[in-house]
Write a protein that holds these residues in place. Sequence first.
Motif, mmCIF file in Angstrom:
data_model
loop_
_atom_site.group_PDB
_atom_site.id
_atom_site.type_symbol
_atom_site.label_atom_id
_atom_site.label_comp_id
_atom_site.label_asym_id
_atom_site.label_seq_id
_atom_site.Cartn_x
_atom_site.Cartn_y
_atom_site.Cartn_z
ATOM 1 N N ASP A 157 -5.067 12.147 2.377
ATOM 2 C CA ASP A 157 -4.325 10.886 2.450
ATOM 3 C C ASP A 157 -4.243 10.321 1.025
ATOM 4 O O ASP A 157 -5.251 10.258 0.321
ATOM 5 C CB ASP A 157 -5.111 9.932 3.387
ATOM 6 C CG ASP A 157 -4.506 8.535 3.480
ATOM 7 O OD1 ASP A 157 -3.464 8.279 2.853
ATOM 8 O OD2 ASP A 157 -5.099 7.703 4.190
ATOM 9 N N HIS B 133 0.063 3.652 1.876
ATOM 10 C CA HIS B 133 -0.226 4.298 3.151
ATOM 11 C C HIS B 133 1.046 4.549 3.951
ATOM 12 O O HIS B 133 1.742 3.603 4.317
ATOM 13 C CB HIS B 133 -1.188 3.436 3.959
ATOM 14 C CG HIS B 133 -1.606 4.085 5.233
ATOM 15 N ND1 HIS B 133 -2.487 5.132 5.275
ATOM 16 C CD2 HIS B 133 -1.230 3.861 6.516
ATOM 17 C CE1 HIS B 133 -2.651 5.504 6.523
ATOM 18 N NE2 HIS B 133 -1.900 4.757 7.298
ATOM 19 N N ARG B 134 1.327 5.813 4.218
ATOM 20 C CA ARG B 134 2.460 6.202 5.063
ATOM 21 C C ARG B 134 3.780 5.594 4.616
ATOM 22 O O ARG B 134 4.638 5.297 5.457
ATOM 23 C CB ARG B 134 2.189 5.792 6.506
ATOM 24 C CG ARG B 134 0.922 6.391 7.061
ATOM 25 C CD ARG B 134 1.268 7.306 8.180
ATOM 26 N NE ARG B 134 0.153 8.197 8.475
ATOM 27 C CZ ARG B 134 -0.389 8.337 9.653
ATOM 28 N NH1 ARG B 134 0.058 7.658 10.665
ATOM 29 N NH2 ARG B 134 -1.358 9.192 9.835
ATOM 30 N N GLN C 76 -9.660 8.334 9.734
ATOM 31 C CA GLN C 76 -10.071 7.971 8.385
ATOM 32 C C GLN C 76 -11.523 8.339 8.114
ATOM 33 O O GLN C 76 -11.861 8.713 7.000
ATOM 34 C CB GLN C 76 -9.839 6.475 8.162
ATOM 35 C CG GLN C 76 -8.355 6.139 8.206
ATOM 36 C CD GLN C 76 -8.071 4.720 7.812
ATOM 37 O OE1 GLN C 76 -8.743 3.802 8.270
ATOM 38 N NE2 GLN C 76 -7.080 4.526 6.971
ATOM 39 N N THR D 14 0.818 -1.212 0.000
ATOM 40 C CA THR D 14 0.000 0.000 0.000
ATOM 41 C C THR D 14 0.859 1.272 0.000
ATOM 42 O O THR D 14 2.022 1.250 0.393
ATOM 43 C CB THR D 14 -0.937 0.066 1.223
ATOM 44 O OG1 THR D 14 -0.187 0.436 2.372
ATOM 45 C CG2 THR D 14 -1.619 -1.272 1.462
ATOM 46 N N GLN E 127 -3.980 7.397 0.058
ATOM 47 C CA GLN E 127 -4.776 6.190 -0.132
ATOM 48 C C GLN E 127 -6.234 6.503 -0.481
ATOM 49 O O GLN E 127 -6.998 5.609 -0.796
ATOM 50 C CB GLN E 127 -4.737 5.306 1.115
ATOM 51 C CG GLN E 127 -3.402 4.657 1.356
ATOM 52 C CD GLN E 127 -3.217 3.370 0.574
ATOM 53 O OE1 GLN E 127 -4.173 2.757 0.134
ATOM 54 N NE2 GLN E 127 -1.979 2.963 0.389
ATOM 55 N N TRP F 101 -9.132 -0.007 11.235
ATOM 56 C CA TRP F 101 -8.308 0.708 10.278
ATOM 57 C C TRP F 101 -8.254 -0.007 8.930
ATOM 58 O O TRP F 101 -8.055 -1.219 8.855
ATOM 59 C CB TRP F 101 -6.886 0.852 10.850
ATOM 60 C CG TRP F 101 -6.032 1.712 9.999
ATOM 61 C CD1 TRP F 101 -5.864 3.052 10.122
ATOM 62 C CD2 TRP F 101 -5.250 1.301 8.864
ATOM 63 N NE1 TRP F 101 -5.033 3.498 9.127
ATOM 64 C CE2 TRP F 101 -4.641 2.461 8.342
ATOM 65 C CE3 TRP F 101 -5.026 0.080 8.235
ATOM 66 C CZ2 TRP F 101 -3.810 2.428 7.229
ATOM 67 C CZ3 TRP F 101 -4.199 0.054 7.107
ATOM 68 C CH2 TRP F 101 -3.603 1.217 6.623
ATOM 69 N N TYR G 88 -6.967 1.137 4.573
ATOM 70 C CA TYR G 88 -6.189 2.253 4.019
ATOM 71 C C TYR G 88 -7.186 3.126 3.297
ATOM 72 O O TYR G 88 -8.125 2.643 2.664
ATOM 73 C CB TYR G 88 -5.066 1.772 3.067
ATOM 74 C CG TYR G 88 -5.560 0.706 2.267
ATOM 75 C CD1 TYR G 88 -5.484 -0.598 2.705
ATOM 76 C CD2 TYR G 88 -6.309 1.007 1.152
ATOM 77 C CE1 TYR G 88 -6.127 -1.572 2.039
ATOM 78 C CE2 TYR G 88 -6.958 0.025 0.491
ATOM 79 C CZ TYR G 88 -6.850 -1.254 0.940
ATOM 80 O OH TYR G 88 -7.508 -2.221 0.288
ATOM 81 N N GLY G 89 -7.014 4.428 3.440
ATOM 82 C CA GLY G 89 -7.990 5.340 2.854
ATOM 83 C C GLY G 89 -9.251 5.331 3.689
ATOM 84 O O GLY G 89 -9.316 5.920 4.754
#
Lengths: 139, 489
Positions: free
Chosen positions: B274, A120-121, B55, A118, B276, B77, B79-80
């Motif tokens: 973000d 993500h971060r 999120q 991903t 994502q 959690w 992603y995105g």
Amino acid sequence: MKQKYAVFDHTADLGVEIYGKDEKELFSNAAHALFDIMTDINIVYPKTERDIRVEGSGLEDLMVNFLREILYLFNGEGLSLHNFLVSEMDSYHIKGTVRGEKIDPDRHCLNMEVKAVTYHRAEVKKGSHGWTARVIFDV
Amino acid sequence: MAGLHGLFLMSEIKIERLDENRWIVPPTGGMRVPGMIYSSDKMTGGIGTDESLKQVANVAHLPGIINYSFAMPDMHWGYGFPIGGVAAFDMKEGVISPGGVGYDINCGVRAITTRLSSSDIKGRMDNLVTALFRDIPSGVGSKGDLKLSIKEEKKVLREGARWAVKNGYGFPEDLVTTEDGGKMEGAEPECLSERALERGRAQLGTLGSGNHFLEIEIVEEIFDEKRALAFGLEPDQVVVVIHSGSRGLGYQVCDDFLARMVKHINKLDFPLPDRQLACAYLASHEGKEYYAAMACAANYAWANRQLLMHRTRQTFEKTLGISPRELGMSLLYDVSHNIAKFEEFPVEGKNRKVCIHRKGATRAFPPGHYALPDRYRATGQPVLIPGDMGTGSYILAGAETAFTDTFGSTCHGAGRVMSRSKAIKASKGRSIRSEMAERGVCVMATGKRTLLEEIPEAYKKVDEVVDVVHRAGLSKKVARLRAVGCIKG
């Protein structure tokens, strides 16, 4: 041997922190980490090889795209890999060779499915003791 | 590893309690609408203990979002979008986001009723589980018996479960009780990469790994007799529950489009909190292409679950030595819980077509909705909520409040509270298989770590999640099922 990577916790996913003395080693260790998590990397033989060329808009993007490419070789072509050699790279391009073999279900044990790498971060940083990257895998 | 702490700071989002089951995230900064979280005081893991709250707020930044950025009580959690996230977007000004659907496009659940009761399978559970484990390919990268030509694969992508039924894997009535008839309109295989097509060719009819499973369950408790009767459920009955999705094809579609959309983030005329959340306007070329590709993956998943059910029917008949009539396996319903769709809802007093994203959330249409088959017109849509491994499932019915408040959406499962590596640590030195056997559940898994990662304490208690949606009126409890056999990837 110096530690190549460490795993950190993330509720539904798997975070990986990767280390390297320079950028090339960092990327090579990142590929190692991905395969070490999915399979027992020690019983994979270098029977076949693939050239890898990947682009990115910066080191973080390049890292994610590089790992996505490596992951596809597993998921799409059914290759288990263990040897990752980066021949050329800058912040936007990477070229290298990976070696491994077709997955043999009788011999290769598959520990975990990584669905995706991903964005993500994602982080790639130079510190006083070398390079560190962080990537989160969707598992 | 002190450096890692910065990554996982406690959420700094403020929340306000609205009532017993709902919390509001008031709009701050670039949020276009408030967040709305369904939860309870009792909920394990609670609200705001991880980044998922942030999120919920992030999703509220996206253009064209209508009313609220929702989170169901099983939120965790992702992603995105958080998992358990629901958001509806305006067709003209709104966006579509691969992160709002997830990697496993149209991951979902189907529940199959039988004419058997627990005594019919007593003493046969080991045989049944072993046979199912043998006949149904599962595990990382598992392949099915079918190797489709690209031409045939494209038919699957266009036709979904209808392709499966047309080719002898089931019956036309199975389609009646599948969400959207097991076929999503607007699928265009030409929008898929070669990689996505290649990954899909050999995996049709496979269960997958991780939290995917096939469970044999027994109806333990009935909460609503009238609806249970309409759903064909009775106490002590054997029910099979299948949880699977679009396999590697779906992951590849998500991955391909995320990469494409991330590249174009800077060209969007709004800031993204973000990466994502990479997305495209629904009306744009890219947005339309993603939708068409996602629909293909959704269809693949429906065909996949149809094939899995067909194989389950055969294995039960063979193992128990009974006829299809005696077995009487009938599809109660099939729901998707990772999807973006065009559906109509009342917004400010008017019916409006929106693009609803459900990521780890289930459609829950109320009684009388036109999309429901006659069989369920009076009861509302069956909603299938699996629990953690070996716990069993809930069967609920869609209710009016979901339609008016949450764009016809409810929760989807238990929701993870413990990371996989923590779960493995927590299960060190234990035999999870024996523990499950002591609880009366026969479990077989392909991956050696799967059972450790999926231990029950790694999840929120499904009872608590279901109680919240029941109390909030998003869906009503009909029956609770107890697991007795389980195969996992």
